[in-house]
Scaffold this active site. Sequence first.
Site, mmCIF file in Angstrom:
data_model
loop_
_atom_site.group_PDB
_atom_site.id
_atom_site.type_symbol
_atom_site.label_atom_id
_atom_site.label_comp_id
_atom_site.label_asym_id
_atom_site.label_seq_id
_atom_site.Cartn_x
_atom_site.Cartn_y
_atom_site.Cartn_z
ATOM 1 N N HIS A 1 0.971 -1.184 -0.174
ATOM 2 C CA HIS A 1 0.094 -0.169 -0.048
ATOM 3 C C HIS A 1 0.697 1.427 -0.027
ATOM 4 O O HIS A 1 0.521 2.310 -0.688
ATOM 5 C CB HIS A 1 -0.778 0.016 1.142
ATOM 6 C CG HIS A 1 -2.138 -0.632 1.084
ATOM 7 N ND1 HIS A 1 -2.429 -1.984 1.351
ATOM 8 C CD2 HIS A 1 -3.465 -0.190 0.548
ATOM 9 C CE1 HIS A 1 -3.722 -2.267 1.096
ATOM 10 N NE2 HIS A 1 -4.157 -1.450 0.404
ATOM 11 N N ASP A 2 1.711 1.358 0.893
ATOM 12 C CA ASP A 2 2.829 2.393 0.749
ATOM 13 C C ASP A 2 3.708 2.253 1.927
ATOM 14 O O ASP A 2 3.549 1.440 3.053
ATOM 15 C CB ASP A 2 1.980 3.611 1.514
ATOM 16 C CG ASP A 2 2.506 5.019 1.036
ATOM 17 O OD1 ASP A 2 3.852 4.882 0.650
ATOM 18 O OD2 ASP A 2 2.038 6.079 1.344
#
Length: 584
Positions: free
Chosen positions: A471-472
């Site tokens: 996701h990050d």
Amino acid sequence: MNYLSQLGKLFSLETLDTRLNPTTNPIKRQSIIKKANPTSRWSTLEFKIYLTILIIVVPLMIKAAMESSNETNPNYPRFQHLLSDGWILGRKVDNSDQQYRFFRNNFPLLCGLIFIHVTLRKLINTFIIIPNGRYNNNFKRTYFDLIFGIIFLIGAHGINVFKISFHLFINYLIGKYIKNYKLAIWCTWIYGIFSLFFNEWFGDSSFGLSIFVNGSGYYTGIIPRWDVFYNFTLLRMLSFNLDYIERERKLGNNDGQLNLNKQENINGADNPPTLLNLDDRQRLSAPLPLDDYNVSNYIAYISYTPLFIAGPIITFNDYVYQSNYQQSSTTQNYQRIFMYAIRFLFCLLVMEFLLHFMYVVAVSKTKAWDGDTPFQISMLGMFNLNLIWLKLLIPWRLFRLWALLDGIDPPENMIRCMDNNFSALAFWRAWHRSYNRWVIRYIYIPMGGSGTGKYRIINSLLVFSFVAIWHDIELKLLMWGWLVVIFLIPEISATLIFSKYNKNWWYRYLCGIGAVINIWMMMIANLVGFCLGTDGMWKLLHDLFQTFEGGRFFIISSICLFVGAQIMFELRESELRRAIDVRC
């Protein structure tokens, strides 16, 4: 009454995806139906009370969210600058979420691109399609996807296409030319995860591409931030390599015979069962010939325009099978596609209503909740989560609608409303479903699957660590991933201990209590990761457990969650009675 049945059909699971239809296998059908209580509880006094509470409480929740984020709130001046002019009743619109703002602002452009792409496809299909739903061997669908995809990539990312191509090239070399099975798997995963960190550290570097700069500078395309969408590209890169490595291992030296089968299948002579009438599960491991794992199909798959930006995720095997062998019947049912489009439009309008009447995203960005009650802060967080759900659902459904119109049937990503979840395990099966299926196929099962005891927890920890990094690359998301795993432990343990009592009258109420605990834990994990952050979460927890008003709200809200859980249980019982078991 006919209108009500049509409305119910529009919002049913079956309308979303044929994968969710009742099973046609009579033995499986009966086994699913036997799981359900044969008598509906909707007409009982208990559920009439539950529905009455629901009718009263939901408007109060909406009212609290509006009061904590509208112009009547004393904190309004702190987030007013994040609001834009809207189109509903002269109100402002909260367009402050960067991801959804990009989608919302470019929605007309996307619609134009969809029209051009689908029209070109239909014109070309007029010349290459065979009436039985299979394709001409002289011009495969993937050729069009390859050409259109490359043009789209250049238009979208400009000179940054070279950066994407670098990763594609390295990944392709790893998959095709490392012949040791385990080494190829390890190298594929190591480079894939490394590429995420590489983009984080060096994504803005020019790498000598200045030789292509003209007087006006770089042409970086409509979407200069190519690295934002690289995460989905990575999933497709990994899918290609892992599907190829698995297929090469199974085939050994028998690829010549399978090439013959491929040719017979396309020409319709003595059709072998290996490549005909595969269902959605069988397509994941479709017995494709090795020469289908070529660079042309690789680039066509990676750059497939309808699903390139954000998915839904479809595996390489599934994509090639639907493209070059047999089209899914879903893509030929235009009435079903029309109903899916209506449902998409409904969700889009709900999102617009919420953005015009609840400015919860702007509040969370500025942390403007001073003086708000615990009820109001919790509703800020809850409707923030609902907006996150909608901001993901709407693009995913638009892109899936685009793919369906184009003749490809990817999985539906969101099959439950965010508020219609009581189990952490089931929640992840329903949220970003295509990604969940991807993770199960390529990570969870190869690592040993559910297993038992500590191995199940370890596998879940690995899965959610990858999910968080994917996701990050951010510490709070890694904490979110680990929190989710920690919160899975009580549910897994309780299921193992109490499932043998499922025939007892009190079992449903015990599950309701467990569901309340689950919902609270899921809300805490997601509020930390995606909405309020640690500051807002600590304030909410402080107000809940160290103030009288907060304690009262916690008790009342827990009772309401128990009521909601009982309604969710009965909704799923209704599905089981129709032989639908989606396990979420």
